[in-house]
Design a protein around this motif. Sequence first.
Motif, PDB file in Angstrom:
ATOM      1  N   UNK A  63      32.601  16.778  60.682  1.00  0.00           N
ATOM      2  CA  UNK A  63      33.728  15.969  61.164  1.00  0.00           C
ATOM      3  C   UNK A  63      33.809  14.655  60.404  1.00  0.00           C
ATOM      4  N   UNK A  64      32.690  13.990  60.229  1.00  0.00           N
ATOM      5  CA  UNK A  64      32.674  12.707  59.525  1.00  0.00           C
ATOM      6  C   UNK A  64      33.090  12.849  58.064  1.00  0.00           C
ATOM      7  N   UNK A  65      32.817  14.020  57.474  1.00  0.00           N
ATOM      8  CA  UNK A  65      33.213  14.285  56.087  1.00  0.00           C
ATOM      9  C   UNK A  65      34.641  14.836  56.006  1.00  0.00           C
ATOM     10  N   UNK A  66      35.314  14.916  57.155  1.00  0.00           N
ATOM     11  CA  UNK A  66      36.704  15.362  57.258  1.00  0.00           C
ATOM     12  C   UNK A  66      36.901  16.804  56.781  1.00  0.00           C
ATOM     13  N   UNK A  67      35.954  17.680  57.122  1.00  0.00           N
ATOM     14  CA  UNK A  67      36.081  19.099  56.817  1.00  0.00           C
ATOM     15  C   UNK A  67      36.973  19.725  57.889  1.00  0.00           C
ATOM     16  N   UNK A  68      38.033  20.371  57.454  1.00  0.00           N
ATOM     17  CA  UNK A  68      38.985  20.998  58.374  1.00  0.00           C
ATOM     18  C   UNK A  68      38.321  22.153  59.126  1.00  0.00           C
ATOM     19  N   UNK A  69      38.797  22.413  60.337  1.00  0.00           N
ATOM     20  CA  UNK A  69      38.220  23.467  61.173  1.00  0.00           C
ATOM     21  C   UNK A  69      38.202  24.822  60.466  1.00  0.00           C
ATOM     22  N   UNK A  70      39.264  25.141  59.740  1.00  0.00           N
ATOM     23  CA  UNK A  70      39.322  26.446  59.078  1.00  0.00           C
ATOM     24  C   UNK A  70      38.396  26.537  57.863  1.00  0.00           C
ATOM     25  N   UNK A  71      37.876  25.411  57.387  1.00  0.00           N
ATOM     26  CA  UNK A  71      36.952  25.405  56.255  1.00  0.00           C
ATOM     27  C   UNK A  71      35.486  25.372  56.696  1.00  0.00           C
TER      28      UNK A  71
END
Length: 93
Positions: A63-71
């Motif tokens: 989440x902190x690295x802004x990884x999208x849910x689908x990734x």
Amino acid sequence: MSATPVTVDGAWRLSGSVALRPEPFGALAYDFSTRRLSFLKTPTLVDVVRRLGDSPTVGIALTDAQVADDERPAYIAALAGLASGGLIEEQTP
């Protein structure tokens, strides 16, 4: 190396014997214990790995690295590969 699966609820960190060298594609990871060189192929994966040690869970690091849910499944699989190679290790309380 690790038989523990990497999950979003698990706590992991970069192994103490591993150093990351930033590169345009991501980073080179060198394990001084095994002399193994590995490639982290995206800057985002490098960001996630760097955040692991300061995050209580893998999910928070993602989440902190802004990884999208689908990734997230792809990043969990990449982290599992790093764990099996000993580049990241499970944090113990």
